[in-house]
Design a protein around this motif. Structure first.
Motif, mmCIF file in Angstrom:
data_model
loop_
_atom_site.group_PDB
_atom_site.id
_atom_site.type_symbol
_atom_site.label_atom_id
_atom_site.label_comp_id
_atom_site.label_asym_id
_atom_site.label_seq_id
_atom_site.Cartn_x
_atom_site.Cartn_y
_atom_site.Cartn_z
ATOM 1 N N ALA A 93 16.338 7.853 -64.441
ATOM 2 C CA ALA A 93 16.631 6.773 -65.597
ATOM 3 C C ALA A 93 17.961 6.175 -65.402
ATOM 4 O O ALA A 93 18.780 6.761 -64.818
ATOM 5 C CB ALA A 93 16.360 7.209 -66.751
ATOM 6 N N VAL A 94 18.181 5.063 -66.056
ATOM 7 C CA VAL A 94 19.647 4.312 -66.127
ATOM 8 C C VAL A 94 20.628 5.471 -66.707
ATOM 9 O O VAL A 94 20.379 6.026 -67.774
ATOM 10 C CB VAL A 94 19.756 3.244 -66.824
ATOM 11 N N SER A 95 21.762 5.698 -66.152
ATOM 12 C CA SER A 95 22.876 6.467 -66.361
ATOM 13 C C SER A 95 24.159 5.819 -66.867
ATOM 14 O O SER A 95 24.420 4.699 -66.528
ATOM 15 C CB SER A 95 23.085 7.555 -65.492
ATOM 16 N N LEU A 96 24.968 6.434 -67.555
ATOM 17 C CA LEU A 96 26.287 5.966 -67.805
ATOM 18 C C LEU A 96 27.045 5.937 -66.810
ATOM 19 O O LEU A 96 27.088 6.916 -65.902
ATOM 20 C CB LEU A 96 26.874 6.576 -68.982
ATOM 21 N N TYR A 97 28.077 5.330 -66.554
ATOM 22 C CA TYR A 97 28.856 5.070 -65.297
ATOM 23 C C TYR A 97 29.975 6.263 -65.635
ATOM 24 O O TYR A 97 30.709 5.814 -66.401
ATOM 25 C CB TYR A 97 29.062 3.717 -64.471
ATOM 26 N N THR A 98 30.214 7.167 -64.551
ATOM 27 C CA THR A 98 31.430 7.954 -64.692
ATOM 28 C C THR A 98 31.537 8.247 -62.966
ATOM 29 O O THR A 98 30.765 8.203 -62.374
ATOM 30 C CB THR A 98 31.217 9.219 -65.258
ATOM 31 N N PRO A 99 33.022 8.403 -62.949
ATOM 32 C CA PRO A 99 33.232 8.788 -61.670
ATOM 33 C C PRO A 99 32.567 10.155 -61.314
ATOM 34 O O PRO A 99 32.615 10.552 -59.953
ATOM 35 C CB PRO A 99 34.733 8.625 -61.429
ATOM 36 N N ASP A 100 32.380 11.018 -62.126
ATOM 37 C CA ASP A 100 31.823 12.269 -61.872
ATOM 38 C C ASP A 100 30.446 12.283 -61.543
ATOM 39 O O ASP A 100 29.471 12.133 -62.497
ATOM 40 C CB ASP A 100 32.080 13.191 -63.182
ATOM 41 N N GLU A 101 30.042 12.360 -60.291
ATOM 42 C CA GLU A 101 28.572 12.161 -59.848
ATOM 43 C C GLU A 101 27.689 13.189 -60.457
ATOM 44 O O GLU A 101 26.557 12.727 -60.968
ATOM 45 C CB GLU A 101 28.608 12.029 -58.150
ATOM 46 N N LEU A 102 28.258 14.532 -60.412
ATOM 47 C CA LEU A 102 27.287 15.618 -60.666
ATOM 48 C C LEU A 102 27.060 15.457 -62.159
ATOM 49 O O LEU A 102 25.881 15.821 -62.611
ATOM 50 C CB LEU A 102 28.064 16.651 -60.395
ATOM 51 N N ASN A 103 27.796 15.063 -63.068
ATOM 52 C CA ASN A 103 27.632 15.199 -64.661
ATOM 53 C C ASN A 103 27.382 13.880 -65.311
ATOM 54 O O ASN A 103 27.382 14.063 -66.556
ATOM 55 C CB ASN A 103 28.855 16.110 -65.163
ATOM 56 N N ARG A 104 27.265 12.731 -64.546
ATOM 57 C CA ARG A 104 26.930 11.635 -65.162
ATOM 58 C C ARG A 104 25.700 11.633 -65.853
ATOM 59 O O ARG A 104 24.594 11.631 -65.582
ATOM 60 C CB ARG A 104 26.685 10.656 -64.158
ATOM 61 N N PRO A 105 25.634 11.527 -67.256
ATOM 62 C CA PRO A 105 24.465 11.456 -68.111
ATOM 63 C C PRO A 105 23.741 10.319 -68.384
ATOM 64 O O PRO A 105 24.228 9.105 -67.590
ATOM 65 C CB PRO A 105 25.247 11.925 -69.591
ATOM 66 N N LEU A 106 22.588 10.311 -68.795
ATOM 67 C CA LEU A 106 21.857 9.018 -68.879
ATOM 68 C C LEU A 106 22.309 8.112 -70.199
ATOM 69 O O LEU A 106 22.794 8.807 -70.847
ATOM 70 C CB LEU A 106 20.224 9.520 -69.322
ATOM 71 N N SER A 107 22.101 7.020 -70.001
ATOM 72 C CA SER A 107 22.489 6.136 -71.082
ATOM 73 C C SER A 107 21.333 6.219 -72.149
ATOM 74 O O SER A 107 20.359 6.965 -71.975
ATOM 75 C CB SER A 107 22.457 4.578 -70.549
ATOM 76 N N GLU A 108 21.659 5.502 -73.240
ATOM 77 C CA GLU A 108 20.609 5.706 -74.413
ATOM 78 C C GLU A 108 19.413 5.065 -73.877
ATOM 79 O O GLU A 108 18.001 5.656 -74.299
ATOM 80 C CB GLU A 108 21.133 4.887 -75.615
ATOM 81 N N LYS A 109 19.365 4.044 -73.214
ATOM 82 C CA LYS A 109 18.157 3.335 -72.660
ATOM 83 C C LYS A 109 17.532 4.247 -71.839
ATOM 84 O O LYS A 109 16.374 4.711 -71.575
ATOM 85 C CB LYS A 109 18.402 2.045 -71.901
ATOM 86 N N GLY A 110 18.126 4.990 -70.863
ATOM 87 C CA GLY A 110 17.798 5.853 -69.872
ATOM 88 C C GLY A 110 16.971 7.237 -70.656
ATOM 89 O O GLY A 110 16.024 7.706 -70.280
ATOM 90 N N LEU A 111 17.611 7.742 -71.769
ATOM 91 C CA LEU A 111 16.864 8.754 -72.472
ATOM 92 C C LEU A 111 15.463 8.454 -73.016
ATOM 93 O O LEU A 111 14.693 8.974 -73.053
ATOM 94 C CB LEU A 111 17.830 9.157 -73.494
ATOM 95 N N LYS A 112 15.731 6.913 -73.553
ATOM 96 C CA LYS A 112 14.369 6.404 -73.953
ATOM 97 C C LYS A 112 13.201 6.258 -73.001
ATOM 98 O O LYS A 112 11.964 6.648 -72.890
ATOM 99 C CB LYS A 112 14.508 5.221 -74.658
#
Length: 184
Positions: free
Chosen positions: A11-30
């Motif tokens: 799902a859609v994630s928040l952008y961070t330069p850390d590819e491995l630990n980039r989490p899902l956004s609120e929309k992604g979690l839904k």
């Protein structure tokens, strides 16, 4: 014996330069909840994921629903484009799809990434014969795997994918049968 592989693009994630630990956004979690809902009808036996957090989070609810642990496999991680960040992403991706031998310094050619993904998938097929397996992964490697079995899955198809998206690949005794979309 039929084995079904459910390839789940994260799902859609928040952008961070850390590819491995980039989490899902609120929309992604839904949206990950919708993945769980759709796969809850599929009698899942195993859940595997790319080690990237966004892929794991997308299939976590499915694993919990079926009381399964998620195992991670580097073979399902996204294709590496280059050693450094790519500023002209769309141009570079198109070039990778047009020439399966092309790669930037430190990047994986389409041939290399496809071989990695397909060999990892074949290993899963050998270990999970007759089971329904969910694999949390990424758009480019997912479509490269699908392209190996059917060439219609290419750059234009990749561009049309949703985040998340689910495709069911069915095999009979290890022989490819079909690909069907589950996401709606």
């Amino acid at each position: 014996m039929i084995t079904n592989i459910y390839l789940v693009r994260h799902a859609v994630s928040l952008y961070t330069p850390d590819e491995l630990n980039r989490p899902l956004s609120e929309k992604g979690l839904k949206d990950a909840s919708k993945v769980t809902e759709l796969l809850s009808y599929e009698n899942i036996n195993k859940v595997i994921s790319s080690p990237y957090k966004r892929a794991i989070q997308t299939v976590e609810g499915t694993a919990n629903h079926f009381g399964l642990c998620i195992s991670t496999d580097e073979g399902f991680r996204e294709r590496k484009l280059a050693d450094c960040s790519v500023t002209n992403f769309d141009e570079v991706i198109l070039k990778y799809w047009e020439d399966f031998n092309f790669s930037l310094p430190g990047g994986e050619s389409s041939n290399f990434a496809q071989d990695r993904g397909v060999q990892t998938l074949k290993s899963v097929l050998n270990q999970c014969c007759g089971e329904n397996v969910v694999i949390g992964t990424h758009g480019n490697i997912m479509v490269l795997i699908m392209n190996y079995f059917d060439k219609k899955y290419s750059y234009d198809f990749w561009k049309s994918l949703n985040m998340p998206d689910i495709y069911k690949l069915s095999f009979e005794n290890g022989v490819f049968i079909s690909i069907n979309r589950i996401w709606s």
